[in-house]
Design an enzyme around this catalytic site. Structure first.
Site, short mmCIF file in Angstrom:
data_model
loop_
_atom_site.label_atom_id
_atom_site.label_comp_id
_atom_site.label_asym_id
_atom_site.label_seq_id
_atom_site.Cartn_x
_atom_site.Cartn_y
_atom_site.Cartn_z
N CYS A 1 6.20 -3.37 6.88
CA CYS A 1 4.78 -3.67 6.62
C CYS A 1 4.57 -4.16 5.20
CB CYS A 1 3.90 -2.46 6.87
SG CYS A 1 3.89 -1.91 8.57
N LYS B 1 2.96 11.60 6.86
CA LYS B 1 4.13 11.43 6.00
C LYS B 1 4.36 12.67 5.12
CE LYS B 1 3.71 6.48 6.16
NZ LYS B 1 3.40 5.22 5.52
N GLN C 1 3.48 7.41 -0.21
CA GLN C 1 4.86 7.83 -0.41
C GLN C 1 5.00 8.81 -1.58
OE1 GLN C 1 7.21 7.09 1.71
NE2 GLN C 1 6.05 5.58 2.88
N ASP D 1 -2.51 3.75 -3.79
CA ASP D 1 -1.95 4.05 -2.48
C ASP D 1 -0.86 5.10 -2.68
OD1 ASP D 1 -0.51 4.17 -0.16
OD2 ASP D 1 -0.42 1.99 0.15
N HIS E 1 1.92 -2.41 0.66
CA HIS E 1 1.93 -2.30 2.12
C HIS E 1 0.81 -3.20 2.66
CE1 HIS E 1 1.31 -0.27 6.01
NE2 HIS E 1 2.44 0.37 5.83
C1 LIG Z 1 2.54 4.37 5.60
C2 LIG Z 1 1.92 3.66 4.47
C3 LIG Z 1 0.64 3.11 4.58
C4 LIG Z 1 -0.17 3.16 5.84
O1 LIG Z 1 -0.36 4.46 6.27
P1 LIG Z 1 -0.93 4.76 7.74
O2 LIG Z 1 -0.65 6.19 7.93
O3 LIG Z 1 -0.15 3.88 8.68
O4 LIG Z 1 -2.39 4.42 7.73
C5 LIG Z 1 0.11 2.48 3.47
N1 LIG Z 1 0.79 2.41 2.33
C6 LIG Z 1 2.02 2.92 2.19
C7 LIG Z 1 2.72 2.82 0.86
C8 LIG Z 1 2.63 3.57 3.24
O5 LIG Z 1 3.85 4.08 3.10
#
Ligand SMILES: *Cc1c(COP(=O)(O)O)cnc(C)c1O
Length: 417
Positions: free
Chosen positions: A375, A237, A214, A211, A134
């Protein structure tokens, strides 16, 4: 009992209709049609349990925290710190000191780059990313590269969207100081072999940032089992409110890192000559925090724990298999998400229609999917597309949602042929 019957038993116990009733958003019609929400990967809907806890806090318990000697302030402080412990247990961290509340995953990564990165990385040090990161896990490292002359390298994927572990291993030299890689790709659904990725990085002495945006809504994650040095995710999320997220980091790393921002709450004492910083975790939480956000995230964790990740993963895996089976019947559909291990995120394009048009036509029938680059432009470039259509699944989705989607995609073909 075979694994298959075990899975079926779990699914039989899973009452998705009862779950849907807990989400007020599904009570309304969109253009007179039921809402088919297939964009939880961008942000998930909120159950009444979360909304109620937040409403109660603002209505009857509200006050600033960590300062007041009076009743309400102490109730708020207790609830906020209880939420931290819920997060700690949720990801099996060793201590609540390892849980830093931030605005979201983006801020968590920026915090690590600005604090740990500025202090511990220098010219020539390498940071390994993957092709499917991302933007939030690319841009902070580029900003640091421009400041500190670090080198960014990129672990590749194959044309089915699999992470290429052996290629990644080749990048791991003694110059690598950090690996920053996603647990599940938000653009493709690929689940990376994150535990192996971490172990391999540790062998060359590199730290690892994962990260987990998800991953946490889909599967149980366990910090002590994974051994990640940093793990980040967003509340919104995970069925919680926006504006709050989590940085997990090992306590010794946090102790060695300088504060990210200065101000209230992160200090022990201040004179014009010198400031003594507060202990963990407060050292990294300058200013009045998103109190109700943290409390709401705690309620969201209670909510998913109550259903159970065995059930949630089994339900979403079943729906993913159902989706992949049904969607291939749509003429001219090119599946971009084809990794061997996937979670409920499916990216695709269609021969006849641009993703934006697909999204617009589906919307007329109350079907919400994502269209665009998600993104993650570098991975779009890899597949030689500027955008895709993407559906993402959550614990409240049903086979009927997928049937409606597939029907909508046939309609797209009819309109454009
Ligand atoms: C949504 C997402 C982000 C960013 O998260 P924010 O809530 O917008 O700060 C980063 N990495 C992944 C894999 C995402 O799905």
């Amino acid at each position: 009992m075979t694994t298959q019957t075990a899975t079926l038993d779990r699914l039989n116990a899973y009452d998705v209709e009862a779950i849907r009733k807990e989400f007020p958003i599904f009570e309304q019609k969109i253009y007179g049609k039921p809402l088919t929400f297939l964009d939880s990967g961008a942000s998930a809907q909120k159950p009444r349990q979360v909304l109620d806890v937040m409403q109660t806090y603002y209505t009857t318990e509200y006050a600033n925290i960590h300062r007041g000697v009076y009743y309400l302030s102490q109730v708020g402080t207790q609830k906020y710190e209880d939420a931290r412990v819920k997060v700690q247990k949720f990801i099996n961290a060793k201590s609540p000191n390892e849980i830093i509340f931030v605005r979201g995953a983006t801020e968590a990564i920026n915090l690590v780059a600005a604090s740990w990165g500025r202090k511990f990385l220098g010219a020539g040090d390498e940071v390994v990313l993957s092709r499917m990161e991302h933007h939030s896990n690319i841009v902070p490292w580029q900003m640091l590269r421009d400041e500190k002359d670090i080198v960014l390298t990129v672990a590749p994927i194959d044309d089915k969207a699999n992470f290429l572990f052996e290629e990644y291993e080749k990048l791991l030299t003694e110059n690598v100081k950090l690996v920053a890689i996603t647990h599940i790709s938000n653009a493709l659904g690929t689940i990376t072999p994150i535990k192996k990725i971490i172990e391999a990085a540790h062998k060359v002495g590199a730290k690892v940032l994962v990260d987990g945006c998800q991953a946490v809504p889909h599967m149980r994650v366990d910090m002590q089992d994974l051994g990640a040095d940093f793990y980040v995710f967003s509340s919104h999320k995970l069925y919680g409110p926006t504006g709050v997220g989590v940085l997990y980091a090992k306590e010794d790393l946090l102790n060695a890192m300088p504060p990210y921002q200065g101000g209230g709450d992160m200090i022990r004492s201040v004179t014009f000559e010198k400031t003594v910083y507060n202990d963990l975790p407060h050292k990294f939480e300058a200013g009045t925090p998103h109190i109700v956000g943290g409390i709401g995230l705690g309620a969201a964790i209670d909510y998913v724990e109550n259903i159970g990740f065995d059930q949630i993963s089994a339900h979403e895996d079943h729906l993913l298999a159902y989706t992949l089976d049904k969607i291939q019947a749509v003429k001219g559909l090119r599946l971009i998400s084809r990794a061997d291990t996937m979670a409920g995120i499916v990216s695709f394009t269609m021969d006849l229609a641009h993703p934006h048009d697909i999204g617009t036509i589906l919307d007329q029938d109350g079907i919400a999917i994502r269209t665009g680059h998600h993104c993650a432009q570098p991975v779009m470039d890899f597949f030689d597309v500027s955008s895709t259509a993407r559906l993402s699944l959550a614990l409240y989705n049903t086979e009927l949602d997928i049937d409606r989607l597939v029907e909508g995609l046939h309609k797209v073909n009819r309109i454009f042929s």
